[in-house]
Design a protein around this motif. Sequence first.
Motif, PDB file in Angstrom:
ATOM      1  N   MET A 177      37.041  41.151  38.241  1.00  0.00           N
ATOM      2  CA  MET A 177      38.342  41.777  38.051  1.00  0.00           C
ATOM      3  C   MET A 177      38.882  42.319  39.380  1.00  0.00           C
ATOM      4  N   GLY A 178      38.024  42.934  40.170  1.00  0.00           N
ATOM      5  CA  GLY A 178      38.478  43.478  41.439  1.00  0.00           C
ATOM      6  C   GLY A 178      39.399  44.654  41.225  1.00  0.00           C
ATOM      7  N   LYS A 179      40.153  45.000  42.254  1.00  0.00           N
ATOM      8  CA  LYS A 179      41.011  46.171  42.149  1.00  0.00           C
ATOM      9  C   LYS A 179      42.214  45.891  41.245  1.00  0.00           C
ATOM     10  N   GLU A 180      42.895  46.988  40.908  1.00  0.00           N
ATOM     11  CA  GLU A 180      44.037  46.844  40.016  1.00  0.00           C
ATOM     12  C   GLU A 180      45.186  46.110  40.674  1.00  0.00           C
ATOM     13  N   ILE A 181      46.037  45.518  39.847  1.00  0.00           N
ATOM     14  CA  ILE A 181      47.219  44.878  40.412  1.00  0.00           C
ATOM     15  C   ILE A 181      48.229  45.966  40.757  1.00  0.00           C
ATOM     16  N   PRO A 182      49.063  45.751  41.772  1.00  0.00           N
ATOM     17  CA  PRO A 182      50.066  46.764  42.125  1.00  0.00           C
ATOM     18  C   PRO A 182      51.038  46.956  40.959  1.00  0.00           C
ATOM     19  N   SER A 183      51.647  48.140  40.865  1.00  0.00           N
ATOM     20  CA  SER A 183      52.567  48.373  39.750  1.00  0.00           C
ATOM     21  C   SER A 183      53.919  47.731  40.028  1.00  0.00           C
ATOM     22  N   ARG A 184      54.691  47.546  38.946  1.00  0.00           N
ATOM     23  CA  ARG A 184      56.006  46.929  39.090  1.00  0.00           C
ATOM     24  C   ARG A 184      56.926  47.783  39.952  1.00  0.00           C
ATOM     25  N   SER A 185      56.820  49.104  39.781  1.00  0.00           N
ATOM     26  CA  SER A 185      57.740  49.962  40.527  1.00  0.00           C
ATOM     27  C   SER A 185      57.389  50.008  42.016  1.00  0.00           C
ATOM     28  N   GLU A 186      56.106  49.891  42.292  1.00  0.00           N
ATOM     29  CA  GLU A 186      55.658  49.859  43.691  1.00  0.00           C
ATOM     30  C   GLU A 186      56.208  48.635  44.427  1.00  0.00           C
ATOM     31  N   ASP A 187      55.916  47.449  43.851  1.00  0.00           N
ATOM     32  CA  ASP A 187      56.296  46.203  44.513  1.00  0.00           C
ATOM     33  C   ASP A 187      56.349  45.106  43.463  1.00  0.00           C
ATOM     34  N   TYR A 188      57.539  44.912  42.925  1.00  0.00           N
ATOM     35  CA  TYR A 188      57.688  43.995  41.797  1.00  0.00           C
ATOM     36  C   TYR A 188      57.230  42.589  42.149  1.00  0.00           C
ATOM     37  N   SER A 189      57.574  42.176  43.339  1.00  0.00           N
ATOM     38  CA  SER A 189      57.272  40.835  43.779  1.00  0.00           C
ATOM     39  C   SER A 189      55.762  40.621  43.920  1.00  0.00           C
ATOM     40  N   LEU A 190      55.105  41.605  44.514  1.00  0.00           N
ATOM     41  CA  LEU A 190      53.653  41.515  44.681  1.00  0.00           C
ATOM     42  C   LEU A 190      52.958  41.605  43.322  1.00  0.00           C
ATOM     43  N   TRP A 191      53.495  42.487  42.456  1.00  0.00           N
ATOM     44  CA  TRP A 191      52.962  42.596  41.087  1.00  0.00           C
ATOM     45  C   TRP A 191      52.948  41.222  40.426  1.00  0.00           C
ATOM     46  N   TYR A 192      54.062  40.487  40.542  1.00  0.00           N
ATOM     47  CA  TYR A 192      54.156  39.164  39.918  1.00  0.00           C
ATOM     48  C   TYR A 192      53.119  38.209  40.501  1.00  0.00           C
ATOM     49  N   ASN A 193      53.085  38.127  41.834  1.00  0.00           N
ATOM     50  CA  ASN A 193      52.155  37.189  42.472  1.00  0.00           C
ATOM     51  C   ASN A 193      50.713  37.464  42.081  1.00  0.00           C
ATOM     52  N   GLU A 194      50.359  38.747  42.108  1.00  0.00           N
ATOM     53  CA  GLU A 194      48.977  39.111  41.812  1.00  0.00           C
ATOM     54  C   GLU A 194      48.641  38.849  40.348  1.00  0.00           C
ATOM     55  N   LEU A 195      49.611  39.146  39.486  1.00  0.00           N
ATOM     56  CA  LEU A 195      49.380  38.951  38.054  1.00  0.00           C
ATOM     57  C   LEU A 195      49.126  37.474  37.753  1.00  0.00           C
ATOM     58  N   VAL A 196      49.935  36.593  38.346  1.00  0.00           N
ATOM     59  CA  VAL A 196      49.769  35.151  38.112  1.00  0.00           C
ATOM     60  C   VAL A 196      48.366  34.714  38.518  1.00  0.00           C
ATOM     61  N   LYS A 197      47.879  35.269  39.633  1.00  0.00           N
ATOM     62  CA  LYS A 197      46.560  34.863  40.114  1.00  0.00           C
ATOM     63  C   LYS A 197      45.442  35.508  39.303  1.00  0.00           C
ATOM     64  N   ARG A 198      45.551  36.831  39.071  1.00  0.00           N
ATOM     65  CA  ARG A 198      44.471  37.552  38.398  1.00  0.00           C
ATOM     66  C   ARG A 198      44.310  37.121  36.937  1.00  0.00           C
ATOM     67  N   ALA A 199      45.426  36.780  36.310  1.00  0.00           N
ATOM     68  CA  ALA A 199      45.341  36.379  34.902  1.00  0.00           C
ATOM     69  C   ALA A 199      44.949  34.903  34.773  1.00  0.00           C
ATOM     70  N   ASP A 200      44.605  34.274  35.900  1.00  0.00           N
ATOM     71  CA  ASP A 200      44.155  32.876  35.883  1.00  0.00           C
ATOM     72  C   ASP A 200      45.210  31.910  35.384  1.00  0.00           C
ATOM     73  N   LEU A 201      46.454  32.151  35.772  1.00  0.00           N
ATOM     74  CA  LEU A 201      47.522  31.256  35.328  1.00  0.00           C
ATOM     75  C   LEU A 201      47.726  30.108  36.309  1.00  0.00           C
ATOM     76  N   ALA A 202      47.779  30.436  37.593  1.00  0.00           N
ATOM     77  CA  ALA A 202      48.015  29.406  38.606  1.00  0.00           C
ATOM     78  C   ALA A 202      47.606  29.933  39.966  1.00  0.00           C
ATOM     79  N   GLU A 203      47.493  29.020  40.931  1.00  0.00           N
ATOM     80  CA  GLU A 203      47.207  29.435  42.305  1.00  0.00           C
ATOM     81  C   GLU A 203      47.814  28.414  43.265  1.00  0.00           C
ATOM     82  N   HIS A 204      47.984  28.829  44.503  1.00  0.00           N
ATOM     83  CA  HIS A 204      48.463  27.894  45.508  1.00  0.00           C
ATOM     84  C   HIS A 204      47.352  26.899  45.824  1.00  0.00           C
ATOM     85  N   SER A 205      47.725  25.649  46.004  1.00  0.00           N
ATOM     86  CA  SER A 205      46.733  24.658  46.407  1.00  0.00           C
ATOM     87  C   SER A 205      46.746  24.548  47.922  1.00  0.00           C
ATOM     88  N   ASP A 206      45.842  23.740  48.457  1.00  0.00           N
ATOM     89  CA  ASP A 206      45.848  23.509  49.897  1.00  0.00           C
ATOM     90  C   ASP A 206      46.861  22.437  50.291  1.00  0.00           C
TER      91      ASP A 206
END
Lengths: 483, 483
Positions: free
Chosen positions: A1-30
């Motif tokens: 799990m690692g550390k918590e994802i940033p909150s929406r109010s802190e950084d909405y954009s980062l929250w989204y990126n981290e959520l997509v990765k942490r929830a195992d939805l998608a990731e950038h390929s090489d």
Amino acid sequence: MGKEIPSRSEDYSLWYNELVKRADLAEHSDVRGCMVIKPYGYSIWEKMQQALDAMFKETGHVNAYFPLFVPKSMFEAEEQNAEGFAKECAIVTHYRLKNDPQNNRLEEELVVRPTSEAIIWNTYKKWIQSYRDLPILVNQWANVVRWEMRTRLFLRTAEFLWQEGHTAHATRDEAVEETLQMLNVYATFAEQYMAMPVIKGRKTEGEKFPGALDTYCIEAMMQDGKALQAGTSHFLGQNFAKAFDVQFAGKDGKLDYVWGTSWGVSTRLMGALIMAHSDDDGLILPPKLAPIHVVVVPIFRNEDELGRIAEKVKEITASLKPLGLSVKFDNRDTHKPGFKFAEWELKGVPVRIAIGPRDLDNGTVEVARRDTREKQVIKLEEVSTRIPALLNEIQDSIFQRALTFRNQHITEVNSYDEFKDVLETKGGFISAHWDGTPETEASIKEETKATIRCIPLNAKSENGICIYSGKKSAGRVLFARAY
Amino acid sequence: MGKEIPSRSEDYSLWYNELVKRADLAEHSDVRGCMVIKPYGYSIWEKMQQALDAMFKETGHVNAYFPLFVPKSMFEAEEQNAEGFAKECAIVTHYRLKNDPQNNRLEEELVVRPTSEAIIWNTYKKWIQSYRDLPILVNQWANVVRWEMRTRLFLRTAEFLWQEGHTAHATRDEAVEETLQMLNVYATFAEQYMAMPVIKGRKTEGEKFPGALDTYCIEAMMQDGKALQAGTSHFLGQNFAKAFDVQFAGKDGKLDYVWGTSWGVSTRLMGALIMAHSDDDGLILPPKLAPIHVVVVPIFRNEDELGRIAEKVKEITASLKPLGLSVKFDNRDTHKPGFKFAEWELKGVPVRIAIGPRDLDNGTVEVARRDTREKQVIKLEEVSTRIPALLNEIQDSIFQRALTFRNQHITEVNSYDEFKDVLETKGGFISAHWDGTPETEASIKEETKATIRCIPLNAKSENGICIYSGKKSAGRVLFARAY
């Protein structure tokens, strides 16, 4: 799990990126700009596909498959189309053969399809001779490529998955009707499956698909107040029929060009789904698109307790599966219940059932819903009635929550100062008068980064004054900053 | 409809090509080597996908999606893999951007995936650290491109659709077990859905997937006696794990390379399905994969009769739909019944019901089965029991017919003269002793165009003498000319 994802109010954009990765939805390929859609993300996309595909078939459409590559000359046959897309594409220039390991140059370059109007209308020319061959109601599920330098998972990637409907009709009216029918199908899907309210509207000249006469769209509001175009349906007029010389003989024997439509939604909907509902702890999935409806977490101190709980879980699963519900029993002995709770919250499973030794004694389970975090204790024998009812309630409830938020963030303004103030302080959609000129639209975009999302279909006609130019306006349009 | 298709005995190859086009399954596109899969053909492919996808999920697999493009260096990381495929591919060298309408050269060329082992194992490196991350049981439905100069619809096209499973395991045994499990899934699908008997076997060194330690296959026999490889399942050993440095920590903490498998079937199965069963009048589709199970053709002289027949057809449809059967009422008044009969025979609809005025009086319908052309008159009230039973009978019957044909065309030979004679006169599969060397295999291929299709899994061990070299042989293998 690692550390918590940033909150929406802190950084909405980062929250989204981290959520997509942490929830195992998608990731950038090489591979630059291309994403990997991971199994959990893909299983949500499969649910979307199934629901949409059924709706397409109910409205008389069939699926087919057309080539990935489009010869450059064919691609450029429809000038407006080429104008819009030929500038962001990947180009195949060479091939190799088995017994000739050199790069061989192709006689004609091939464009990797950014959309398939060209190749499909080139094919329709062979399929259509008479009015008896019409209508053609075809859809394709496919990958497409649009070269992008700045990418975001699901929202903007060089390769993405989508469906593209391409229909051909004998009359203008029938093609317009089809265009609006599919817009309504998309709106129904967004609201009833994704639990995401949308506004149906028409695009301005500046925002429409270049090859279309009219582009209709559904626009959704994300939790940061920005707009996301969730689907488009294009009335192509006779543009592609003329570009590819597709004519048909009518009942009277006279030749005329065929009328066309095209319409599509893509894996972008995954981004919309995530941003419409999720919170700082993770995904919130509408039950109709959740790959797992119910997760069962056992609370146990020893093997014996786990064994007794497992017996009960078998009964629960057996009572829910026949209802079409997917149940996951998280019986890992490597993680504590608290860890599991957080993990399944991150993944957005709508309902969690916890069972401990006391529940076994009392014949109860603890039920927690993901969206509101409310918990209740219910009797085991009520599981098969209460859980489906709860899932329906969650589906409704997250739609209502999104609808309330959306409606609270549509603001009518009557001056450009007010416009800029609302945009900066409150965000959301701004309903304002516009003089209808591309110049005004461009200036507002340039100065504020807000675009006209659509001219709402249900807008009441209301004479007014353009907030920017002071000229006459025939009605309000919706502005917003957008994804 | 136009003129009749050529008969199989006249020109088998032309018969196939014409059948594919006339039955509206697929056609060549104007993009060299790429086909258009038409709606009727695609609806059969969708049925195949649904059945296979369910079987994959029942065996614990999940779907995901990986990029279309593979950077050349990544592609060449696994030497054997590159050896096998880099020689027949399409290469993206340039891109264009929205505000820069020039062709820009890519820093590194991208190969359009001919298969996805490279990009997937490059991704698995990020997913796998410990034995707890294993197994990974992933499948992908995708398009792939293999540059071919001579193409045939479905059988060999530059772009085709397929599924590719890619699994990762902690032990050799588990990977071998998975390889064989998926081979069995393919065999079950071929026999139970496609009604096409197959022989399960292992490929020789010369015929196996270059990146694999072992390739297993299912081989089917077409009606011209030629073999068609209908699916392959590869045991990759640790080849790709080593090429992409994918190691995992075992329970004991020691690092080891991951074991892999990959397996796939493609739209080639469409070609196999057509050639396994169809006759000179058109397709014969197994009911389990037929998009339309029953076509109803009304025999009428006037509107009134058509109206009365339509009433009965409503009842028939209402009784069959709940059983999951697809019923088409061909009520066109522009074509005669004889024309319709021929058209639906061409399209391979398993059962035809004809209803005329006399049937209305008698409360009967005439039922004709596509495979044997047998007709019978049954009572209307029996439709809902007799039709499903008839469809099951057809499914069994066309399998048995193909099995009988196949078994009659497997010939054991014990000399090279006999081998060549059987190959020229009877064709089919030839069971013969082989010394196990690539040299002998290559010579026989060179001289006769027959290849070793497989070393059958169920072959009894039998010492013998190689028909070509006279050296010792440990068992018979199957030779044939192949698609």
